[in-house]
Design a protein around this motif. Structure first.
Motif, PDB file in Angstrom:
ATOM      1  N   HIS A 221       0.861  -1.197   0.000  1.00  0.00           N
ATOM      2  CA  HIS A 221       0.000   0.000   0.000  1.00  0.00           C
ATOM      3  C   HIS A 221       0.895   1.243   0.000  1.00  0.00           C
ATOM      4  CE1 HIS A 221      -3.196  -2.800   0.671  1.00  0.00           C
ATOM      5  NE2 HIS A 221      -2.828  -3.090   1.901  1.00  0.00           N
ATOM      6  N   TYR A 222       1.506   1.525  -1.136  1.00  0.00           N
ATOM      7  CA  TYR A 222       2.585   2.508  -1.186  1.00  0.00           C
ATOM      8  C   TYR A 222       2.115   3.947  -0.967  1.00  0.00           C
ATOM      9  CZ  TYR A 222       4.911  -1.572  -3.155  1.00  0.00           C
ATOM     10  OH  TYR A 222       5.415  -2.826  -3.351  1.00  0.00           O
ATOM     11  N   SER A 227       2.166   8.539   2.759  1.00  0.00           N
ATOM     12  CA  SER A 227       1.438   9.538   3.545  1.00  0.00           C
ATOM     13  C   SER A 227       1.854   9.483   5.016  1.00  0.00           C
ATOM     14  CB  SER A 227      -0.072   9.301   3.411  1.00  0.00           C
ATOM     15  OG  SER A 227      -0.799  10.178   4.245  1.00  0.00           O
ATOM     16  N   MET A 228       1.997   8.275   5.554  1.00  0.00           N
ATOM     17  CA  MET A 228       2.417   8.117   6.945  1.00  0.00           C
ATOM     18  C   MET A 228       3.846   8.627   7.150  1.00  0.00           C
ATOM     19  SD  MET A 228       0.061   6.923   8.900  1.00  0.00           S
ATOM     20  CE  MET A 228      -1.632   6.433   8.558  1.00  0.00           C
ATOM     21  N   PHE A 229       4.739   8.275   6.227  1.00  0.00           N
ATOM     22  CA  PHE A 229       6.128   8.728   6.342  1.00  0.00           C
ATOM     23  C   PHE A 229       6.219  10.252   6.280  1.00  0.00           C
ATOM     24  CE2 PHE A 229       7.428   4.433   4.431  1.00  0.00           C
ATOM     25  CZ  PHE A 229       7.708   3.904   5.670  1.00  0.00           C
ATOM     26  N   LEU A 230       5.403  10.864   5.426  1.00  0.00           N
ATOM     27  CA  LEU A 230       5.428  12.324   5.297  1.00  0.00           C
ATOM     28  C   LEU A 230       4.909  13.004   6.565  1.00  0.00           C
ATOM     29  CD1 LEU A 230       4.239  12.740   1.602  1.00  0.00           C
ATOM     30  CD2 LEU A 230       6.487  13.345   2.527  1.00  0.00           C
ATOM     31  N   LYS A 231       3.878  12.427   7.166  1.00  0.00           N
ATOM     32  CA  LYS A 231       3.380  12.975   8.434  1.00  0.00           C
ATOM     33  C   LYS A 231       4.465  12.898   9.504  1.00  0.00           C
ATOM     34  CE  LYS A 231      -1.552  11.903   7.794  1.00  0.00           C
ATOM     35  NZ  LYS A 231      -2.679  11.057   8.255  1.00  0.00           N
ATOM     36  N   ALA A 232       5.142  11.757   9.557  1.00  0.00           N
ATOM     37  CA  ALA A 232       6.225  11.588  10.528  1.00  0.00           C
ATOM     38  C   ALA A 232       7.360  12.564  10.247  1.00  0.00           C
ATOM     39  CB  ALA A 232       6.737  10.146  10.491  1.00  0.00           C
ATOM     40  N   SER A 240      17.090  10.509   9.095  1.00  0.00           N
ATOM     41  CA  SER A 240      17.547  10.205   7.736  1.00  0.00           C
ATOM     42  C   SER A 240      17.141   8.801   7.301  1.00  0.00           C
ATOM     43  CB  SER A 240      19.066  10.359   7.653  1.00  0.00           C
ATOM     44  OG  SER A 240      19.715   9.538   8.603  1.00  0.00           O
ATOM     45  N   LEU A 241      17.056   7.873   8.239  1.00  0.00           N
ATOM     46  CA  LEU A 241      16.675   6.501   7.897  1.00  0.00           C
ATOM     47  C   LEU A 241      15.243   6.440   7.374  1.00  0.00           C
ATOM     48  CD1 LEU A 241      18.250   4.637  10.946  1.00  0.00           C
ATOM     49  CD2 LEU A 241      19.194   4.873   8.635  1.00  0.00           C
ATOM     50  N   ARG A 242      14.355   7.240   7.965  1.00  0.00           N
ATOM     51  CA  ARG A 242      12.979   7.269   7.474  1.00  0.00           C
ATOM     52  C   ARG A 242      12.923   7.929   6.094  1.00  0.00           C
ATOM     53  NH1 ARG A 242      10.483   9.157  11.518  1.00  0.00           N
ATOM     54  NH2 ARG A 242      10.879  11.327  11.043  1.00  0.00           N
ATOM     55  N   ASN A 243      13.755   8.934   5.869  1.00  0.00           N
ATOM     56  CA  ASN A 243      13.780   9.579   4.558  1.00  0.00           C
ATOM     57  C   ASN A 243      14.183   8.590   3.472  1.00  0.00           C
ATOM     58  OD1 ASN A 243      13.080  11.958   5.795  1.00  0.00           O
ATOM     59  ND2 ASN A 243      15.171  12.729   5.933  1.00  0.00           N
ATOM     60  N   VAL A 244      15.116   7.697   3.803  1.00  0.00           N
ATOM     61  CA  VAL A 244      15.511   6.651   2.854  1.00  0.00           C
ATOM     62  C   VAL A 244      14.329   5.723   2.578  1.00  0.00           C
ATOM     63  CG1 VAL A 244      16.959   4.603   2.542  1.00  0.00           C
ATOM     64  CG2 VAL A 244      17.957   6.713   3.441  1.00  0.00           C
ATOM     65  N   GLU A 245      13.601   5.355   3.632  1.00  0.00           N
ATOM     66  CA  GLU A 245      12.460   4.460   3.450  1.00  0.00           C
ATOM     67  C   GLU A 245      11.359   5.132   2.632  1.00  0.00           C
ATOM     68  OE1 GLU A 245      10.095   0.990   5.856  1.00  0.00           O
ATOM     69  OE2 GLU A 245      11.153   2.520   7.010  1.00  0.00           O
ATOM     70  N   LEU A 246      11.184   6.437   2.810  1.00  0.00           N
ATOM     71  CA  LEU A 246      10.212   7.174   2.003  1.00  0.00           C
ATOM     72  C   LEU A 246      10.625   7.146   0.539  1.00  0.00           C
ATOM     73  CD1 LEU A 246       7.772   9.045   1.636  1.00  0.00           C
ATOM     74  CD2 LEU A 246       9.249  10.972   2.259  1.00  0.00           C
ATOM     75  N   ALA A 247      11.908   7.363   0.267  1.00  0.00           N
ATOM     76  CA  ALA A 247      12.400   7.324  -1.111  1.00  0.00           C
ATOM     77  C   ALA A 247      12.179   5.943  -1.726  1.00  0.00           C
ATOM     78  CB  ALA A 247      13.882   7.700  -1.147  1.00  0.00           C
ATOM     79  N   GLU A 248      12.454   4.891  -0.942  1.00  0.00           N
ATOM     80  CA  GLU A 248      12.229   3.524  -1.421  1.00  0.00           C
ATOM     81  C   GLU A 248      10.755   3.299  -1.743  1.00  0.00           C
ATOM     82  OE1 GLU A 248      13.693   1.171   1.761  1.00  0.00           O
ATOM     83  OE2 GLU A 248      15.785   1.232   1.100  1.00  0.00           O
ATOM     84  N   THR A 249       9.880   3.881  -0.928  1.00  0.00           N
ATOM     85  CA  THR A 249       8.440   3.728  -1.151  1.00  0.00           C
ATOM     86  C   THR A 249       8.028   4.368  -2.465  1.00  0.00           C
ATOM     87  OG1 THR A 249       8.055   3.776   1.246  1.00  0.00           O
ATOM     88  CG2 THR A 249       6.153   4.175  -0.171  1.00  0.00           C
ATOM     89  N   TYR A 250       8.578   5.543  -2.752  1.00  0.00           N
ATOM     90  CA  TYR A 250       8.272   6.203  -4.022  1.00  0.00           C
ATOM     91  C   TYR A 250       8.767   5.374  -5.203  1.00  0.00           C
ATOM     92  CZ  TYR A 250       6.718  10.577  -1.844  1.00  0.00           C
ATOM     93  OH  TYR A 250       6.028  11.527  -1.135  1.00  0.00           O
ATOM     94  N   VAL A 251       9.938   4.761  -5.043  1.00  0.00           N
ATOM     95  CA  VAL A 251      10.471   3.901  -6.107  1.00  0.00           C
ATOM     96  C   VAL A 251       9.521   2.723  -6.352  1.00  0.00           C
ATOM     97  CG1 VAL A 251      12.322   2.279  -6.700  1.00  0.00           C
ATOM     98  CG2 VAL A 251      12.890   4.530  -5.793  1.00  0.00           C
ATOM     99  N   LEU A 252       9.091   2.086  -5.267  1.00  0.00           N
ATOM    100  CA  LEU A 252       8.182   0.944  -5.394  1.00  0.00           C
ATOM    101  C   LEU A 252       6.832   1.364  -5.986  1.00  0.00           C
ATOM    102  CD1 LEU A 252       8.963  -0.758  -1.973  1.00  0.00           C
ATOM    103  CD2 LEU A 252       9.486  -1.694  -4.228  1.00  0.00           C
ATOM    104  N   MET A 253       6.380   2.566  -5.601  1.00  0.00           N
ATOM    105  CA  MET A 253       5.115   3.076  -6.124  1.00  0.00           C
ATOM    106  C   MET A 253       5.208   3.279  -7.639  1.00  0.00           C
ATOM    107  SD  MET A 253       3.088   6.589  -5.069  1.00  0.00           S
ATOM    108  CE  MET A 253       3.626   6.408  -3.376  1.00  0.00           C
TER     109      MET A 253
END
Length: 321
Positions: A221-222, A227-232, A240-253
């Motif tokens: 559910h990318y 949306s959750m990562f952006l709120k956080a 920075s670790l969450r920012n990496v996970e957000l970037a990975e989510t956009y790639v998967l999306m």
């Protein structure tokens, strides 16, 4: 003034050399009584000292040789709210984003330069208070569950974490620890259920938002995950670790959208090569090589040349012959 007795000495780990000057820390800590202090200037030494000594109090500079406090926390598997350790983040100056990061990561307090001997004594007093809290039943249950996991008794650990969540459904610390455990074990649905209960009571809890984002990401559910990562991120922008996970989510999306498009245009060179580039971004080198080999017949001459370059790069990066 606190005096640590000889029969129960404090173990203290000091990481960094810019703020936590050894001469100053030695002088301040000796005044406490029986204290054993270990110093580390590099990440490798810090992690080794932590694992070997299991210190009661950790003083750690925000940035130091080979890494940061955030990296160190990641290396040691996170900070345990049920334990009797006390983590102090040492900084040149504080800020609201830094405080938000400290709260999110379970850091006990921030030490701002310059500091005095009284400040160090107050930190030790607060550590002793936390140590008393670690004797509470909920903390004991979490520690028992963690021990089972560390000793690789995984099924037992799963039962103990599940029991802790049932026994303390209103304790946010318990629910977050349990959710994080189940997420790491691959049970995204269970993690999502637990963290949803936290967000119902504390919708601005940054750690809960991040865990929910990770759980949604694992389930594909990318958009909801992003949306959750952006709120956080809005609440705690320095992770920075969450920012990496957000970037990975956009790639998967994006890759999911390409996959949908390929169902309609199965022989589209641009879509085929774009999918391969996303595989390269995800470091899925073997999949990229196999995919382009299977799709080569559908590529035009320019596409075949680009595919060859991507394949060579993937083989080099992935050590594939």
């Amino acid at each position: 003034m606190i005096k640590i007795p000889k029969d129960n000495p404090l173990q203290i780990l000091s990481i960094g050399t810019k703020i936590l000057l050894k001469d100053v820390m030695d002088q301040y800590l000796r005044s406490l009584g029986e204290v054993k202090t270990y110093y580390a200037s590099k990440m490798s030494i810090a992690v080794e000292s932590y694992l070997e000594k299991r210190p009661n109090i950790i003083f750690c500079e925000h940035g130091f040789s080979e890494g940061s406090a955030l990296d160190f926390i990641q290396y040691i598997g996170g900070l345990d709210p049920s334990g009797d350790q006390y983590f102090v983040l040492a900084v040149e100056e504080s800020s609201d984003p830094l405080v938000a990061l400290a709260v999110e990561k379970g850091i006990d307090e921030i030490l701002v330069k310059p500091f005095s001997i009284d400040t160090i004594h107050q930190i030790v007093e607060r550590y002793l208070e936390k140590r008393e809290m670690a004797t509470e039943d909920w903390a004991k249950e979490l520690r028992n569950a963690k021990v089972s996991f560390l000793e690789k008794r995984f099924l037992e650990a799963e039962d103990l974490y599940a029991n802790a969540a049932r026994h303390y459904p209103a304790n946010i610390s318990v629910l977050l620890e349990c959710a994080d455990f189940f997420l790491r074990r691959g049970y995204a649905n269970q993690a999502q259920t637990l963290v949803a209960a936290v967000l119902k009571e504390a919708p601005m809890n940054v750690r809960a938002l991040s865990i929910m984002g990770s759980a949604l990401k694992k389930q594909g559910h990318y958009e909801e995950a992003a949306s959750m990562f952006l709120k956080a991120h809005d609440l705690s922008p320095l992770n920075s670790l969450r920012n990496v996970e957000l970037a990975e989510t956009y790639v998967l999306m994006a890759e999911a959208q390409i996959q949908l498009a390929l169902k309609v245009e199965t022989e589209n060179s641009t879509l085929i090569l774009t999918k391969a580039k996303y595989q390269l971004l995800r470091r899925d080198y073997a999949a990229l090589v196999n995919y382009l080999d299977a799709k080569r017949a559908f590529l035009n001459d320019a596409g075949k040349k680009e595919a060859d370059n991507l394949t060579l790069l993937a083989k080099k990066l992935g050590g594939i012959r």
